[in-house]
Scaffold this motif. Structure first.
Motif, PDB file in Angstrom:
ATOM      1  N   UNK A 170      50.008  47.322  27.780  1.00 32.11           N
ATOM      2  CA  UNK A 170      49.932  47.049  29.213  1.00 32.11           C
ATOM      3  C   UNK A 170      50.605  45.725  29.540  1.00 32.11           C
ATOM      4  N   UNK A 171      50.915  45.562  30.811  1.00 35.31           N
ATOM      5  CA  UNK A 171      51.425  44.298  31.347  1.00 35.31           C
ATOM      6  C   UNK A 171      50.735  44.058  32.678  1.00 35.31           C
ATOM      7  N   UNK A 172      50.774  42.817  33.133  1.00 34.68           N
ATOM      8  CA  UNK A 172      50.132  42.519  34.410  1.00 34.68           C
ATOM      9  C   UNK A 172      50.664  41.192  34.933  1.00 34.68           C
ATOM     10  N   UNK A 173      50.454  40.981  36.211  1.00 32.08           N
ATOM     11  CA  UNK A 173      50.804  39.717  36.860  1.00 32.08           C
ATOM     12  C   UNK A 173      49.716  39.403  37.873  1.00 32.08           C
ATOM     13  N   UNK A 174      49.219  38.157  37.856  1.00 34.23           N
ATOM     14  CA  UNK A 174      48.091  37.769  38.696  1.00 34.23           C
ATOM     15  C   UNK A 174      48.471  36.539  39.507  1.00 34.23           C
ATOM     16  N   UNK A 175      48.214  36.590  40.809  1.00 38.07           N
ATOM     17  CA  UNK A 175      48.452  35.444  41.679  1.00 38.07           C
ATOM     18  C   UNK A 175      47.350  34.411  41.467  1.00 38.07           C
ATOM     19  N   UNK A 176      47.761  33.157  41.284  1.00 37.61           N
ATOM     20  CA  UNK A 176      46.819  32.073  41.046  1.00 37.61           C
ATOM     21  C   UNK A 176      46.925  31.025  42.148  1.00 37.61           C
ATOM     22  N   UNK A 177      45.905  30.188  42.300  1.00 42.35           N
ATOM     23  CA  UNK A 177      45.994  29.103  43.294  1.00 42.35           C
ATOM     24  C   UNK A 177      47.150  28.158  42.974  1.00 42.35           C
ATOM     25  N   UNK A 178      47.610  27.452  43.999  1.00 45.88           N
ATOM     26  CA  UNK A 178      48.689  26.493  43.803  1.00 45.88           C
ATOM     27  C   UNK A 178      50.044  27.154  43.658  1.00 45.88           C
ATOM     28  N   UNK A 179      50.227  28.360  44.213  1.00 46.72           N
ATOM     29  CA  UNK A 179      51.494  29.101  44.149  1.00 46.72           C
ATOM     30  C   UNK A 179      51.885  29.453  42.721  1.00 46.72           C
ATOM     31  N   UNK A 180      50.916  29.445  41.811  1.00 47.93           N
ATOM     32  CA  UNK A 180      51.200  29.780  40.421  1.00 47.93           C
ATOM     33  C   UNK A 180      51.031  31.280  40.193  1.00 47.93           C
ATOM     34  N   UNK A 181      51.615  31.746  39.078  1.00 50.54           N
ATOM     35  CA  UNK A 181      51.554  33.162  38.721  1.00 50.54           C
ATOM     36  C   UNK A 181      51.231  33.278  37.238  1.00 50.54           C
ATOM     37  N   UNK A 182      50.319  34.175  36.895  1.00 50.00           N
ATOM     38  CA  UNK A 182      49.982  34.459  35.503  1.00 50.00           C
ATOM     39  C   UNK A 182      50.693  35.736  35.069  1.00 50.00           C
ATOM     40  N   UNK A 183      51.283  35.708  33.867  1.00 52.94           N
ATOM     41  CA  UNK A 183      51.915  36.883  33.262  1.00 52.94           C
ATOM     42  C   UNK A 183      51.138  37.232  31.997  1.00 52.94           C
ATOM     43  N   UNK A 184      50.897  38.519  31.793  1.00 54.71           N
ATOM     44  CA  UNK A 184      50.174  38.942  30.598  1.00 54.71           C
ATOM     45  C   UNK A 184      50.778  40.227  30.068  1.00 54.71           C
ATOM     46  N   UNK A 185      50.912  40.315  28.743  1.00 55.22           N
ATOM     47  CA  UNK A 185      51.331  41.531  28.050  1.00 55.22           C
ATOM     48  C   UNK A 185      50.385  41.719  26.879  1.00 55.22           C
TER      49      UNK A 185
END
Length: 815
Positions: free
Chosen positions: A493-508
């Motif tokens: 799986x893969x995913x992308x999550x919006x975080x505070x401070x205009x940051x983005x999390x990427x996960x695989x």
């Protein structure tokens, strides 16, 4: 040409096991639909004495004038054994005149160009189809055959063609390849069509040399033509009248029945071998349609129920006049395009109760129509709006056979024969029913596989996120490829999550194993990552919590995971690894691509292993590539080779992110199928310009709320965003008011970030997250967040080391 002395050889077997094999040149003549010669072989020139240049384009009757049959009834005839040869048709003249629609063979005495006698054995094959050719004629010199034998072997009794079943005849494909050698003016495509017609009824082949073979009609070893004809007439009369079959005709009937039954069995066995070569429904449909054309029928249309075509479950209930039937295949021997516009493949339609199709689908039994009358043709044609199909069907023989599985009708086939061809009979009805039963089983297997595959794909798709291509300061592209060898459901799986401070999390991540259990485990881990990412946990802490969760769920499964957080304002990456293959970073400046050197860590589920966060600087335009090991593992190669290929392909210039992903997939493609599923995530780290970020600090004073509104108004005016200014002032005022009220020591921070949306963030040192309350008419609190929730596109809150951040996004007009 094989010949021998054994009169008692079984029908269809070469007579005389030790009989000599002779080589006799064959004359090959092709006649077009106008009765003109379109091919005249070298053998024809030698046998009949006419040059090719003189023969082409002339009426065939002028070149092959029939003056009578060989004297077969004379025991002392020099052509005795050959004169006794009995074919299936009357005489050569009937074949040349187009009077026969089936293959025929026999012997004839022709008048040569010099007026002399030419005694030949001949074989004629009507050619049905869109081409110009109507008839293929093969002829052999009877005198040459007589001269082949010497001594005792000269007293041959009859010609016994060798059946393809008992020779090394390679089949229609090989014959189609070799036929242009005999007919040099013919293309491979034309020869394939001719061969398809010649072998339509499964006829054997005649050896005319040690190396070459041509198709012929069989010699069943029955008596001479006149006697056999009389016997057949008596047999037909007795059968029609319901009288007992005379003893002297019993052998004749048994021979004919044996030949017909064997022919049907050979046909059904051949069809069974040609269908069901895969579990792909579309391919199986085509195989079923092509298996019966042209050998059994001239037109084959296949219809399936709507649920079967859609890949849904087993159709419920009996079909009726409202059931939609999809035309999924149409094969025919007519000229190309004749059926396409009138009855196109893909059309869906119901069938009225008065049609043979409705009778077939409701009874589950074949329906035989010997000839489609004008009345029935009109009734069938009435279903087709503004299309007249009567010229295509009227006068043809029709057989409608059901395609069933477990007594449920999945579809049916409409089989049509040309008017000049023999009508479908009761034996054809039985053959068609058996054919449909086998085809229905194969189609049902393909349907069930397609249904299960659809369920698996739906499950997998439901578990994979739908990531927007653009997030704050970055562009994202993803690919998921299911494994084709071990099942279509996996744990990648893969995913992308919006975080505070205009940051983005990427996960695989990659759950070890395949199947539904792995997919279920993957779903649990993915949900947990999303939940913990929303809490804004550092990467190492998130993997630590995920590992604890996996152990609580059980020790059956392990998973690898790579987690990264991108801060587009600070231009930083924070990464942590749990036993996963390292990511690739492609530098925008020089195009260099490198595997990032990260602490490997242990897979999720092992327990007791620490994880470490790595922080690194990135530049606008850099690309981060994260994937699972199924992409880089290549059969017979060390994984280092795949990683090197990944780095090289990731650095390749591409017009778009999607093109860049496709380049990687092509470079690491696995011939013959992929063992493991693949997840790929690529992010272009564009960053956010400093001019698009504005920050302020406010004292714990209610008067500061007015100043906050003022600075927001001024900043939006500077950014030329006057449209959302009023809304921004209102929501910022509510957020700052709450922060001033609940903060302990201050100060309160405010940040605006201009991007695809307008991000407003307010920080304070209170760790309690706000909640949305229902405010009554007399309540003084609880309305601020409701205002923010109503006006903002999104809003949320997360804890920080110092306290909390409450944020919201406002929609901006398109620039």
């Amino acid at each position: 040409m094989r010949h021998g002395t054994d009169r008692e050889a079984p029908p269809g077997q070469p007579a005389g096991g030790a009989a000599p094999v002779g080589r006799v040149p064959l004359a090959v003549v092709v006649v077009d639909r106008e009765g003109l010669v379109s091919h005249w072989s070298t053998g024809a020139r030698r046998l009949f004495g006419t040059a090719k240049e003189s023969a082409i384009g002339r009426p065939v009757g002028d070149l092959l004038p029939v003056s009578g049959a060989l004297p077969a009834d004379q025991e002392d005839s020099p052509y005795g054994p050959y004169g006794a040869y009995d074919g299936l048709g009357p005489d050569l003249g009937a074949s040349l005149d187009g009077g026969l629609s089936y293959p025929a063979a026999g012997s004839a005495r022709l008048t040569g160009p010099d007026g002399g006698r030419v005694d030949v054995l001949w074989w004629a094959y009507p050619l049905v189809g869109p081409g110009a050719e109507r008839l293929l004629v093969l002829a052999a010199d009877a005198d040459a055959l007589r001269r082949q034998g010497t001594g005792e072997d000269a007293a041959v009794e009859r010609i016994a063609p060798a059946f393809a079943l008992h020779t090394d005849f390679p089949g229609a494909d090989e014959l189609a390849r070799r036929l242009p050698e005999i007919l040099p003016s013919m293309s491979v495509g034309e020869s394939a069509r001719i061969v398809g017609q010649v072998l339509e009824l499964g006829y054997p082949v005649l050896e005319f040399s040690q190396n070459d073979r041509v198709p012929v009609t069989p010699d069943w070893g029955v008596p001479r033509r006149a006697e056999r004809k009389a016997r057949r007439e008596r047999l037909v009369r007795a059968t029609a009248a319901g009288e007992p079959v005379p003893d002297e005709l019993r052998d004749e009937a048994e021979d004919l029945e044996y030949a017909a039954v064997r022919e049907r069995l050979e046909f059904l066995n051949e069809v069974s071998g040609r269908i069901g070569t895969s579990l792909d429904l579309a391919r199986t449909i085509v195989e079923v349609s092509r298996a019966v054309v042209p050998r059994f029928t001239d037109v084959a249309g296949t219809y399936l129920r709507e649920q079967v075509v859609a890949g849904e479950g087993f159709p419920d209930g009996a079909p009726d006049t409202t059931t939609m039937w999809h035309r999924v295949a149409l094969e025919h021997t007519d000229e190309p395009g004749r059926w396409d516009d009138v009855v196109p493949v893909g059309e869906a339609m119901p069938f009225p109760a008065h049609t043979p199709f409705f009778q077939c689908m409701t009874t589950g039994e074949p329906v035989l129509v010997p000839r489609i009358s004008e009345q029935l043709g009109h009734a069938i044609a009435s279903q087709f709006e503004k299309r007249d199909i009567r010229p295509l069907i009227t006068g043809r023989s029709m057989l409608v056979v059901p395609l069933k599985a477990r007594t449920v009708v999945l579809g049916f086939m409409v089989l049509l024969r040309h008017p000049e061809r023999a009508e479908f009979n009761d034996m054809d009805r039985v053959t068609g029913a058996e054919l449909a039963a086998r085809a229905g089983l194969v189609l049902d297997n393909a349907r069930m596989y397609t249904f299960q595959e659809s369920v698996a794909e739906t499950l997998q798709d439901s578990m994979l996120p739908h990531i927007p291509p653009r997030m704050a300061g970055c562009d994202i592209a993803t690919r998921y490829l299911p494994g084709t060898l071990l099942g279509r459901v996996g744990g990648d799986w893969f995913d992308s999550v919006k975080l505070p401070g205009a940051r983005t999390a990427f996960v695989v991540g990659d759950v070890m194993g395949h199947g539904l259990n792995s997919a279920a485990m993957m779903g649990q881990l993915r949900t947990a990552v999303q939940t913990m990412a929303a809490l804004d946990l550092p990467p190492a802490q998130l993997l630590r919590n995920l590992d604890d969760l996996a152990q609580r769920l059980g020790d059956t499964y392990l998973a690898t995971c790579l987690y990264a957080v991108y801060d587009p304002i600070a231009s930083e990456l924070h990464l942590a690894n749990a036993g996963h293959i390292p990511p690739v970073l492609v530098r925008a400046g020089d195009g260099r691509s490198d595997l990032l050197d990260l602490p490997t860590g242990a897979p999720i589920g092992v327990g007791g292993v620490p994880f470490e966060t790595v922080r690194m600087r990135v530049e606008p335009g850099d690309r981060l590539v994260m994937c699972t090991d199924g992409l880089v593992e290549m059969r017979g190669e060390d994984i280092g080779v795949g990683l090197a290929t990944l780095c090289e392909s990731a650095a390749h210039p591409a017009a778009s992110m999607d093109d860049a992903c496709d380049t990687i997939i092509r470079a690491l493609g696995t011939p013959g199928g992929r063992k493991d599923d693949v997840a790929l995530l690529m992010a272009r780290l564009s960053g956010i310009e400093p001019g698009d970020v504005a920050e302020w600090r406010f004292r714990l004073d209610p008067a500061e709320v007015g100043r906050a509104r003022a600075v927001v108004r001024e900043q939006l005016h500077e950014w030329a965003l006057s449209g959302p200014a009023a809304t921004a002032e209102l929501v910022v005022g509510e957020l700052v008011t709450n922060a001033v009220r609940h903060s302990h020591r201050g100060p309160v921070g405010l940040r605006l970030v201009r991007g695809e949306t307008l991000l407003c963030e307010v920080d304070d040192d209170d760790h309690d997250l706000p909640t949305l309350l229902s405010a009554g008419p007399l309540d003084e609190a609880g309305r601020g967040l409701r205002v923010v929730s109503a006006l903002a596109r999104e809003w949320g809150a997360s804890r920080t080391k110092a306290g909390k951040t409450v944020w919201c996004e406002l929609t901006l007009p398109r620039r």
